[in-house]
Motif scaffolding. Structure first.
Motif, PDB file in Angstrom:
ATOM      1  N   LEU A  79     -12.545 -13.468  -8.816  1.00 21.71           N
ATOM      2  CA  LEU A  79     -13.515 -13.298  -7.982  1.00 21.71           C
ATOM      3  C   LEU A  79     -13.296 -13.868  -6.412  1.00 21.71           C
ATOM      4  CD1 LEU A  79     -16.924 -13.741  -7.754  1.00 21.71           C
ATOM      5  CD2 LEU A  79     -16.703 -16.040  -8.638  1.00 21.71           C
ATOM      6  N   ALA A  80     -12.521 -14.855  -6.404  1.00 27.89           N
ATOM      7  CA  ALA A  80     -11.891 -15.407  -5.144  1.00 27.89           C
ATOM      8  C   ALA A  80     -11.260 -14.248  -4.225  1.00 27.89           C
ATOM      9  CB  ALA A  80     -10.761 -16.476  -5.293  1.00 27.89           C
ATOM     10  N   THR A  81     -10.460 -13.427  -4.926  1.00 27.65           N
ATOM     11  CA  THR A  81     -10.022 -12.477  -4.251  1.00 27.65           C
ATOM     12  C   THR A  81     -10.981 -11.432  -3.670  1.00 27.65           C
ATOM     13  OG1 THR A  81      -7.903 -12.481  -5.444  1.00 27.65           O
ATOM     14  CG2 THR A  81      -8.441 -10.437  -4.415  1.00 27.65           C
ATOM     15  N   GLU A  82     -12.268 -11.050  -4.484  1.00 23.45           N
ATOM     16  CA  GLU A  82     -13.252 -10.477  -4.177  1.00 23.45           C
ATOM     17  C   GLU A  82     -13.855 -10.798  -2.909  1.00 23.45           C
ATOM     18  OE1 GLU A  82     -16.008  -8.381  -6.873  1.00 23.45           O
ATOM     19  OE2 GLU A  82     -14.740  -9.320  -8.499  1.00 23.45           O
ATOM     20  N   LEU A  83     -14.126 -12.137  -3.061  1.00 28.61           N
ATOM     21  CA  LEU A  83     -14.829 -12.804  -1.927  1.00 28.61           C
ATOM     22  C   LEU A  83     -14.041 -12.817  -0.647  1.00 28.61           C
ATOM     23  CD1 LEU A  83     -16.990 -14.646  -0.989  1.00 28.61           C
ATOM     24  CD2 LEU A  83     -15.715 -16.669  -2.045  1.00 28.61           C
ATOM     25  N   VAL A  84     -12.783 -13.062  -0.602  1.00 30.95           N
ATOM     26  CA  VAL A  84     -11.941 -12.891   0.519  1.00 30.95           C
ATOM     27  C   VAL A  84     -11.856 -11.665   0.855  1.00 30.95           C
ATOM     28  CG1 VAL A  84      -9.534 -13.190   1.375  1.00 30.95           C
ATOM     29  CG2 VAL A  84     -10.539 -14.967  -0.131  1.00 30.95           C
ATOM     30  N   MET A  85     -11.808 -10.414   0.093  1.00 32.15           N
ATOM     31  CA  MET A  85     -11.799  -9.242   0.692  1.00 32.15           C
ATOM     32  C   MET A  85     -13.142  -8.795   1.308  1.00 32.15           C
ATOM     33  SD  MET A  85      -9.019  -7.979   0.107  1.00 32.15           S
ATOM     34  CE  MET A  85      -9.262  -6.102   0.522  1.00 32.15           C
ATOM     35  N   ALA A  86     -14.035  -9.416   0.913  1.00 33.11           N
ATOM     36  CA  ALA A  86     -15.564  -8.939   1.532  1.00 33.11           C
ATOM     37  C   ALA A  86     -15.581  -9.715   3.074  1.00 33.11           C
ATOM     38  CB  ALA A  86     -16.701  -9.612   0.720  1.00 33.11           C
ATOM     39  N   VAL A  87     -14.964 -10.797   3.040  1.00 27.78           N
ATOM     40  CA  VAL A  87     -14.949 -11.440   4.406  1.00 27.78           C
ATOM     41  C   VAL A  87     -13.646 -10.646   5.262  1.00 27.78           C
ATOM     42  CG1 VAL A  87     -13.970 -13.696   5.626  1.00 27.78           C
ATOM     43  CG2 VAL A  87     -15.345 -13.822   3.536  1.00 27.78           C
ATOM     44  N   ARG A  88     -12.872 -10.244   4.842  1.00 30.49           N
ATOM     45  CA  ARG A  88     -11.817  -9.345   5.734  1.00 30.49           C
ATOM     46  C   ARG A  88     -12.457  -8.111   6.115  1.00 30.49           C
ATOM     47  NH1 ARG A  88      -6.354 -10.128   5.759  1.00 30.49           N
ATOM     48  NH2 ARG A  88      -5.865  -7.965   5.201  1.00 30.49           N
ATOM     49  N   ASP A  89     -13.028  -7.463   5.138  1.00 33.90           N
ATOM     50  CA  ASP A  89     -13.796  -6.222   5.419  1.00 33.90           C
ATOM     51  C   ASP A  89     -14.750  -6.340   6.686  1.00 33.90           C
ATOM     52  OD1 ASP A  89     -12.469  -4.796   3.491  1.00 33.90           O
ATOM     53  OD2 ASP A  89     -14.041  -4.761   1.987  1.00 33.90           O
ATOM     54  N   ARG A  90     -15.674  -7.510   6.477  1.00 29.52           N
ATOM     55  CA  ARG A  90     -16.405  -7.625   7.767  1.00 29.52           C
ATOM     56  C   ARG A  90     -15.697  -7.870   9.164  1.00 29.52           C
ATOM     57  NH1 ARG A  90     -21.493 -10.071   7.860  1.00 29.52           N
ATOM     58  NH2 ARG A  90     -21.978  -8.889   5.969  1.00 29.52           N
ATOM     59  N   ILE A  91     -14.799  -8.734   8.914  1.00 25.35           N
ATOM     60  CA  ILE A  91     -14.079  -8.911  10.283  1.00 25.35           C
ATOM     61  C   ILE A  91     -13.281  -7.865  10.732  1.00 25.35           C
ATOM     62  CG2 ILE A  91     -12.181 -10.440  11.354  1.00 25.35           C
ATOM     63  CD1 ILE A  91     -13.027 -12.794   9.548  1.00 25.35           C
ATOM     64  N   TYR A  92     -12.674  -7.144   9.814  1.00 22.44           N
ATOM     65  CA  TYR A  92     -11.884  -5.765  10.115  1.00 22.44           C
ATOM     66  C   TYR A  92     -12.873  -4.770  11.189  1.00 22.44           C
ATOM     67  CZ  TYR A  92      -7.066  -7.119   8.942  1.00 22.44           C
ATOM     68  OH  TYR A  92      -6.064  -7.660   8.885  1.00 22.44           O
ATOM     69  N   ALA A  93     -14.082  -4.697  10.176  1.00 21.61           N
ATOM     70  CA  ALA A  93     -14.883  -3.693  10.748  1.00 21.61           C
ATOM     71  C   ALA A  93     -15.582  -4.145  12.108  1.00 21.61           C
ATOM     72  CB  ALA A  93     -16.144  -3.547   9.683  1.00 21.61           C
ATOM     73  N   LYS A  94     -15.690  -5.258  12.407  1.00 19.28           N
ATOM     74  CA  LYS A  94     -15.988  -5.922  13.550  1.00 19.28           C
ATOM     75  C   LYS A  94     -15.039  -5.678  14.639  1.00 19.28           C
ATOM     76  CE  LYS A  94     -18.662  -8.038  16.788  1.00 19.28           C
ATOM     77  NZ  LYS A  94     -19.776  -7.481  17.441  1.00 19.28           N
ATOM     78  N   ALA A  95     -13.822  -5.999  14.327  1.00 16.50           N
ATOM     79  CA  ALA A  95     -12.845  -5.822  15.310  1.00 16.50           C
ATOM     80  C   ALA A  95     -12.489  -4.370  15.769  1.00 16.50           C
ATOM     81  CB  ALA A  95     -11.347  -6.303  14.609  1.00 16.50           C
ATOM     82  N   ALA A  96     -12.836  -3.331  14.662  1.00 13.30           N
ATOM     83  CA  ALA A  96     -12.879  -1.949  15.114  1.00 13.30           C
ATOM     84  C   ALA A  96     -13.859  -1.514  16.098  1.00 13.30           C
ATOM     85  CB  ALA A  96     -12.655  -1.371  13.573  1.00 13.30           C
ATOM     86  N   THR A 156      -7.416 -13.279   8.259  1.00 15.17           N
ATOM     87  CA  THR A 156      -7.262 -11.943   8.840  1.00 15.17           C
ATOM     88  C   THR A 156      -5.756 -11.681   8.833  1.00 15.17           C
ATOM     89  OG1 THR A 156      -7.226 -13.346  10.863  1.00 15.17           O
ATOM     90  CG2 THR A 156      -9.184 -12.136  10.535  1.00 15.17           C
ATOM     91  N   ASP A 157      -4.922 -12.530   8.406  1.00 16.70           N
ATOM     92  CA  ASP A 157      -3.382 -12.208   8.276  1.00 16.70           C
ATOM     93  C   ASP A 157      -3.259 -10.941   7.292  1.00 16.70           C
ATOM     94  OD1 ASP A 157      -3.033 -14.262  10.137  1.00 16.70           O
ATOM     95  OD2 ASP A 157      -2.383 -15.753   8.615  1.00 16.70           O
ATOM     96  N   GLU A 158      -2.527 -10.325   7.472  1.00 18.37           N
ATOM     97  CA  GLU A 158      -2.037  -9.127   6.579  1.00 18.37           C
ATOM     98  C   GLU A 158      -1.750  -9.700   5.216  1.00 18.37           C
ATOM     99  OE1 GLU A 158       0.991  -6.446   8.042  1.00 18.37           O
ATOM    100  OE2 GLU A 158      -0.146  -6.068  10.036  1.00 18.37           O
ATOM    101  N   ASP A 159      -0.931 -10.813   5.130  1.00 18.05           N
ATOM    102  CA  ASP A 159      -0.808 -11.186   3.800  1.00 18.05           C
ATOM    103  C   ASP A 159      -1.645 -12.355   3.184  1.00 18.05           C
ATOM    104  OD1 ASP A 159      -0.161 -13.321   5.527  1.00 18.05           O
ATOM    105  OD2 ASP A 159       1.839 -13.650   4.664  1.00 18.05           O
ATOM    106  N   ALA A 160      -2.926 -12.488   3.706  1.00 19.68           N
ATOM    107  CA  ALA A 160      -3.903 -13.406   3.578  1.00 19.68           C
ATOM    108  C   ALA A 160      -4.131 -13.383   1.910  1.00 19.68           C
ATOM    109  CB  ALA A 160      -5.257 -12.997   4.268  1.00 19.68           C
ATOM    110  N   ILE A 161      -4.248 -12.199   1.185  1.00 18.40           N
ATOM    111  CA  ILE A 161      -4.412 -12.373  -0.115  1.00 18.40           C
ATOM    112  C   ILE A 161      -3.220 -13.075  -0.916  1.00 18.40           C
ATOM    113  CG2 ILE A 161      -4.806 -10.886  -2.241  1.00 18.40           C
ATOM    114  CD1 ILE A 161      -7.159 -11.107  -0.485  1.00 18.40           C
ATOM    115  N   GLY A 162      -2.043 -12.764  -0.356  1.00 18.32           N
ATOM    116  CA  GLY A 162      -0.808 -13.252  -1.048  1.00 18.32           C
ATOM    117  C   GLY A 162      -0.641 -14.660  -0.743  1.00 18.32           C
ATOM    118  N   VAL A 163      -1.536 -15.162   0.140  1.00 16.18           N
ATOM    119  CA  VAL A 163      -1.441 -16.664   0.269  1.00 16.18           C
ATOM    120  C   VAL A 163      -2.654 -17.510   0.037  1.00 16.18           C
ATOM    121  CG1 VAL A 163       0.378 -16.612   2.335  1.00 16.18           C
ATOM    122  CG2 VAL A 163      -2.297 -16.671   2.937  1.00 16.18           C
TER     123      VAL A 163
END
Length: 248
Positions: A79-96, A156-163
């Motif tokens: 669940l935490a991973t899903e949440l973080v992925m949702a956050v990352r998707d939003r930020i990456y989409a805005k950046a693009a 936003t780090d590439e290894d965010a899910i890992g850390v």
């Protein structure tokens, strides 16, 4: 209650507060209460760090709304991973969309989800989560630092899910606090990584004793505290504090 207040260093250089936060208790279909608390601190080295922090909180809140609408779900690392992925998707989409890099929106992300069925703590970066699930106050996750001084990890780090650090408790949080790194030296004993109880006790006691009328006054008082000379003498950074107490 929750609040963010600009640090004196940001006032001096003419910038804005780059912290963002969320704290909400809402009813479940079962009639039980669900607590969500999020804190994000935009990286000072990132051109859009403050905007990244706002996006992180917005994405987390929307993700949670969708989850709650679907019905019951368990507290888990996934669940935490899903949440973080949702956050990352939003930020990456805005950046693009803006022709920028995700790193331009770098921010930390941490928080708590809690209900009668348990509690989930998640954290990427510095700042801290202090809570009591029945055995007294504890620091749920060791605040993260980077390879060098004054560095940390970002969602936003590439290894965010890992850390990503998580901790699951089988019990609801009786008291919980989430804060950005601007308050770490006030809220924690840094040598032992334990909560500084005298910092938290007045807040938790005030929340626990407040009447419904007094609750409206608590958030402005928190803002006043975060901007006080007593706090600014200890830190020049932006500071955020989110607090919750479960009624007994």
């Amino acid at each position: 209650m929750a609040a963010s207040e600009i640090g004196t260093a940001h006032i001096a250089n003419g910038s804005v507060c780059e912290d963002s936060c969320w704290a909400l208790v809402e009813p479940l279909s079962t009639g039980q209460s669900f607590l969500s608390m999020f804190v994000s601190d935009g990286a000072g080295s990132a051109a859009k760090g403050g905007e990244g922090a706002e996006l992180a909180i917005e994405a987390a809140a929307e993700f949670l709304t969708g989850k709650l609408r679907q019905g019951e779900f368990g507290f888990s690392d996934s669940l935490a991973t899903e949440l973080v992925m949702a956050v990352r998707d939003r930020i990456y989409a805005k950046a693009a969309a803006d022709g920028l890099k995700a790193r331009d929106f770098a921010c930390t992300f941490l928080g708590v989800l809690s209900s009668p069925s348990g509690t989930l703590v998640f954290q990427i970066g510095d700042g801290g989560v202090v809570l009591d699930v029945g055995a007294g106050l504890e620091v749920a996750v060791t605040p993260m630092s980077g390879e060098y001084a004054n560095m940390t990890h970002f969602v936003t780090d590439e290894d965010a899910i890992g850390v990503l650090a998580t901790k699951v408790y089988p019990d609801p949080a009786l008291r919980a606090a989430v804060f950005s790194d601007g308050l770490q030296r006030l809220a924690l004993n840094m040598a032992t990584n334990t909560p500084h109880d005298p910092f938290f006790t007045p807040f938790f006691n005030g929340l626990a004793r407040a009447t419904s009328e007094q609750e409206q006054q608590l958030q402005p008082l928190l803002v006043k505290f975060l901007g006080s000379a007593a706090v600014n003498e200890r830190t020049d950074d932006d500071k955020t504090l989110a607090l919750a107490v479960r009624p007994t």
